[in-house]
Design a protein around this motif. Structure first.
Motif, PDB file in Angstrom:
ATOM      1  N   GLU A   8       0.751  -1.524  -0.242  1.00 16.82           N
ATOM      2  CA  GLU A   8       0.062   0.167   0.366  1.00 16.82           C
ATOM      3  C   GLU A   8       1.099   1.212   0.125  1.00 16.82           C
ATOM      4  O   GLU A   8       0.481   1.725  -1.003  1.00 16.82           O
ATOM      5  N   VAL A   9       2.168   1.688   0.932  1.00 17.14           N
ATOM      6  CA  VAL A   9       3.111   2.169   0.942  1.00 17.14           C
ATOM      7  C   VAL A   9       3.543   2.688  -0.210  1.00 17.14           C
ATOM      8  O   VAL A   9       3.489   3.686  -0.566  1.00 17.14           O
ATOM      9  N   CYS A  10       4.063   1.865  -0.813  1.00 22.99           N
ATOM     10  CA  CYS A  10       4.544   1.835  -2.087  1.00 22.99           C
ATOM     11  C   CYS A  10       3.585   2.297  -3.161  1.00 22.99           C
ATOM     12  O   CYS A  10       4.250   2.949  -4.363  1.00 22.99           O
ATOM     13  N   ASN A  11       2.893   2.177  -3.165  1.00 19.56           N
ATOM     14  CA  ASN A  11       1.860   1.834  -4.071  1.00 19.56           C
ATOM     15  C   ASN A  11       1.368   3.524  -4.275  1.00 19.56           C
ATOM     16  O   ASN A  11       1.497   4.179  -5.374  1.00 19.56           O
ATOM     17  N   ALA A 114      10.227  -8.274  -0.267  1.00 16.55           N
ATOM     18  CA  ALA A 114      11.187  -7.632  -0.585  1.00 16.55           C
ATOM     19  C   ALA A 114      11.246  -7.532  -2.666  1.00 16.55           C
ATOM     20  O   ALA A 114      11.594  -6.485  -2.960  1.00 16.55           O
ATOM     21  N   LEU A 115      10.471  -8.254  -2.942  1.00 12.17           N
ATOM     22  CA  LEU A 115      10.198  -8.009  -4.255  1.00 12.17           C
ATOM     23  C   LEU A 115       8.968  -6.437  -4.853  1.00 12.17           C
ATOM     24  O   LEU A 115       9.720  -5.918  -6.057  1.00 12.17           O
ATOM     25  N   THR A 116       8.041  -6.509  -3.954  1.00 12.34           N
ATOM     26  CA  THR A 116       7.562  -5.114  -3.596  1.00 12.34           C
ATOM     27  C   THR A 116       8.124  -3.747  -3.718  1.00 12.34           C
ATOM     28  O   THR A 116       7.959  -2.843  -3.963  1.00 12.34           O
ATOM     29  N   LEU A 117       8.923  -3.555  -2.409  1.00 14.58           N
ATOM     30  CA  LEU A 117      10.452  -3.419  -2.751  1.00 14.58           C
ATOM     31  C   LEU A 117      11.235  -2.761  -3.444  1.00 14.58           C
ATOM     32  O   LEU A 117      11.307  -1.661  -4.584  1.00 14.58           O
TER      33      LEU A 117
END
Length: 136
Positions: A8-11, A114-117
């Protein structure tokens, strides 16, 4: 650690990163609210100034459009450093994450995080923008 909270934060970071692209001329839809303080929680009295940067006196600090025009002009300068900050707070514990992801058998949650970041970082850096994560 919750991979969905990290996502959510990454998006949110990705959603707004396009404004830093030299090919994007759109004006942020919320620019009119920039003069107002941001509340930590709706029922809280704790507020923070939205614009926390040195803005020249020639720019009307009470007019979001004036602030955006200043920023839009600056983003075109190749000597200007642009950054996207992800403020994770207690959603993400760096020490625990690094221990988990470097273990012999990392959990699915830590791999997902890790993959999201990494994907977020790659997308943001592809715009020539630095990427920083602040966490506990």
């Amino acid at each position: 650690m919750s991979a969905s909270n990290i996502g959510e934060v990454c998006n949110q970071g990705l959603k707004n990163a396009h404004y830093l692209s030299i090919f994007d001329n759109s004006i942020p839809h919320n620019h009119k609210s920039w003069k107002n303080a941001w509340k930590l929680k709706k029922d809280s009295d704790y507020t923070v100034k939205r614009i926390r940067s040195i803005i020249p006196d020639a720019v009307d600090k009470d007019d979001g459009k004036s602030i955006w025009d200043y920023v839009a002009n600056k983003k075109m300068n190749e000597n200007i450093s642009k950054e996207v900050w992800l403020v994770m707070g207690y959603t993400f514990n760096r020490k625990k994450f690094l221990e988990e992801i470097s273990s012999k058998n990392p959990s699915a949650v830590s791999k997902h995080a890790a993959l999201t970041l990494e994907g977020t970082m790659a997308n943001i850096r592809s715009l020539g923008v630095k990427f920083k994560v602040f966490c506990s």
